[in-house]
Design a protein around this motif. Structure first.
Motif, PDB file in Angstrom:
ATOM      1  N   ILE A 165       0.894  -1.104   0.004  1.00  0.00           N
ATOM      2  CA  ILE A 165      -0.159   0.096  -0.002  1.00  0.00           C
ATOM      3  C   ILE A 165       0.843   1.054  -0.311  1.00  0.00           C
ATOM      4  O   ILE A 165       0.409   2.061  -0.572  1.00  0.00           O
ATOM      5  N   ARG A 166       1.803   1.289   0.815  1.00  0.00           N
ATOM      6  CA  ARG A 166       2.603   2.595   0.731  1.00  0.00           C
ATOM      7  C   ARG A 166       3.384   2.707  -0.868  1.00  0.00           C
ATOM      8  O   ARG A 166       3.572   3.731  -1.220  1.00  0.00           O
ATOM      9  N   GLN A 167       3.860   1.441  -1.150  1.00  0.00           N
ATOM     10  CA  GLN A 167       4.374   1.796  -2.843  1.00  0.00           C
ATOM     11  C   GLN A 167       3.257   2.305  -3.559  1.00  0.00           C
ATOM     12  O   GLN A 167       3.613   3.250  -4.324  1.00  0.00           O
ATOM     13  N   ALA A 168       2.133   1.847  -3.311  1.00  0.00           N
ATOM     14  CA  ALA A 168       0.962   2.431  -4.427  1.00  0.00           C
ATOM     15  C   ALA A 168       0.887   3.851  -4.018  1.00  0.00           C
ATOM     16  O   ALA A 168       0.389   4.550  -4.994  1.00  0.00           O
ATOM     17  N   ILE A 169       0.819   4.122  -2.778  1.00  0.00           N
ATOM     18  CA  ILE A 169       0.355   5.643  -2.629  1.00  0.00           C
ATOM     19  C   ILE A 169       1.688   6.591  -2.903  1.00  0.00           C
ATOM     20  O   ILE A 169       1.551   7.501  -3.474  1.00  0.00           O
ATOM     21  N   GLN A 170       3.123   6.179  -2.766  1.00  0.00           N
ATOM     22  CA  GLN A 170       4.236   6.759  -2.928  1.00  0.00           C
ATOM     23  C   GLN A 170       4.526   6.696  -4.345  1.00  0.00           C
ATOM     24  O   GLN A 170       5.111   7.731  -4.920  1.00  0.00           O
ATOM     25  N   ARG A 171       4.275   5.978  -5.295  1.00  0.00           N
ATOM     26  CA  ARG A 171       4.696   5.469  -6.713  1.00  0.00           C
ATOM     27  C   ARG A 171       3.353   5.376  -7.555  1.00  0.00           C
ATOM     28  O   ARG A 171       3.202   4.273  -7.994  1.00  0.00           O
ATOM     29  N   PRO A 198       4.978   1.129 -12.775  1.00  0.00           N
ATOM     30  CA  PRO A 198       4.341   0.134 -13.553  1.00  0.00           C
ATOM     31  C   PRO A 198       4.208  -1.323 -12.612  1.00  0.00           C
ATOM     32  O   PRO A 198       4.898  -1.199 -11.849  1.00  0.00           O
ATOM     33  N   GLY A 199       3.024  -1.598 -12.651  1.00  0.00           N
ATOM     34  CA  GLY A 199       2.386  -3.012 -11.727  1.00  0.00           C
ATOM     35  C   GLY A 199       2.410  -2.598 -10.230  1.00  0.00           C
ATOM     36  O   GLY A 199       1.814  -3.374  -9.495  1.00  0.00           O
ATOM     37  N   GLU A 228      -1.181  -2.588  -9.088  1.00  0.00           N
ATOM     38  CA  GLU A 228      -1.814  -3.952  -9.264  1.00  0.00           C
ATOM     39  C   GLU A 228      -1.331  -4.852  -8.031  1.00  0.00           C
ATOM     40  O   GLU A 228      -2.195  -5.747  -7.726  1.00  0.00           O
ATOM     41  N   ARG A 229       0.111  -4.694  -8.029  1.00  0.00           N
ATOM     42  CA  ARG A 229       0.409  -5.489  -6.691  1.00  0.00           C
ATOM     43  C   ARG A 229      -0.050  -5.169  -5.238  1.00  0.00           C
ATOM     44  O   ARG A 229      -0.385  -6.069  -4.549  1.00  0.00           O
ATOM     45  N   ALA A 230      -0.668  -4.104  -5.255  1.00  0.00           N
ATOM     46  CA  ALA A 230      -1.293  -3.533  -3.816  1.00  0.00           C
ATOM     47  C   ALA A 230      -2.615  -4.004  -3.829  1.00  0.00           C
ATOM     48  O   ALA A 230      -3.090  -4.875  -2.707  1.00  0.00           O
TER      49      ALA A 230
END
Length: 325
Positions: free
Chosen positions: A62-68, A72-73, A76-78
């Motif tokens: 979730i942090r990656q999805a918010i920060q980036r 690409p991807g 989807e991973r989140a």
């Protein structure tokens, strides 16, 4: 009835006659049908607790999805990480409804007879034991939920994602296991600090209102008697020595707190008034004599999930006893 009365009056000469055997009580023939029905709920309760204890969350995804957000991807991973976790949260939520059903079944059996609550509990010890196990599960679930912030984080991310999808396509959640309507109901459940305890408190109150032919005293006396028995068993060495493990001590403490909270929700004046059938000062002092790490969650349950603690009729002494250190 004699054994229970002897426990309640601390008859140490009768120490061999143990009353509520939370470890070994088995159903008699008349109890078997109800016992087996509730036992299915308790079996699932153990699975739910195991799943909650091992709940890891999708915090990093979730942090990656918010920060980036544009990488690409990442989204989807989140999403792939959160969906199975929300499915598990759905299972917990649906189980709360099964737990409510099991509680009502036991309340119906333990309160509807013309026998006194004391006689009911002693004659139906296996069902009283199941009632205790429901309360133990409830307090344990809520303790774990309060120390697992990933639950709210994961579910909030899921709801935000669903909401974004629905902006462009109102039926985007149609194929989701947890659609928007169910997510709204689950959100109300998880918004409570103690969702399972709230479920049982509401269920007990509803049981009383749905059964006007059953005197409310049948329910409140059953609950207060269980609280008194737990307290006496815990503070009397002759009885406490019968426990096979320290875990049974914590089990009894959770049951004592659970029945106090239910009593406070259904009794018109609650558990904290002087006329209460529960020795609240004694119960609180007993809790505070235990290692803090074991009982802080139980003290918080009394502080924040009871209904009448802050009433004017509650003595300052009790309010002070429950003040956080």
């Amino acid at each position: 009835m004699g054994n229970l009365l002897k426990v309640l009056t601390r008859d140490i000469d009768n120490a061999g006659n143990f009353f509520l055997d939370f470890e070994n009580a088995q159903p008699t023939q008349p109890e078997t049908a109800v016992w087996e029905e509730v036992n299915q709920v308790l079996k699932e309760a153990r699975v739910v607790l195991d799943d909650l204890q091992t709940y890891k969350g999708a915090g990093e995804e979730i942090r990656q999805a918010i920060q980036r957000p544009g990488a690409p991807g990442v989204q989807e991973r989140a999403w792939s990480a959160v969906v199975p976790l929300v499915s598990k949260l759905k299972t917990f939520y649906e189980f709360s409804q099964k737990l409510e059903s099991g509680l009502r079944i036991l309340l119906d059996v333990l309160t509807s007879s013309s026998s006194s609550p004391t006689q009911q509990l002693e004659q139906k010890q296996a069902l009283a034991r199941q009632f205790a196990h429901i309360l133990h599960f409830t307090l344990r679930f809520d303790e774990l939920k309060m120390t697992t912030p990933a639950i709210q984080n994961d579910f909030s991310y899921y709801r935000r994602t669903i909401s974004r999808l629905r902006i462009n396509n109102p039926t985007a959640d149609a194929g989701c296991e947890v659609n928007n309507e169910l997510a709204n109901r689950m959100s109300l459940f998880y918004a409570s600090a103690t969702p399972m305890l709230k479920t049982l408190s509401d269920a007990t109150s509803k049981f009383v209102s749905d059964n006007p032919d059953v005197p409310i005293e049948n329910t409140t006396d059953c609950l207060s008697t269980m609280a008194s028995v737990c307290k006496v068993m815990l503070e009397t060495p002759e009885y406490r020595s019968r426990f096979t493990s320290e875990e049974t001590v914590l089990f009894c403490l959770r049951v004592m707190v659970g029945v106090i909270i239910l009593y406070d929700h259904v009794h018109p004046h609650g558990a904290f008034v002087k006329t209460s059938n529960i020795d609240m000062k004694g119960c609180i002092k007993l809790l505070k004599e235990q290692p803090p790490i074991s009982v802080e969650g139980l003290l918080n349950a009394l502080r924040y999930t009871t209904k009448h603690l802050n009433d004017e009729a509650t003595s300052k002494q009790i309010k002070n006893l429950l003040q956080p250190n």
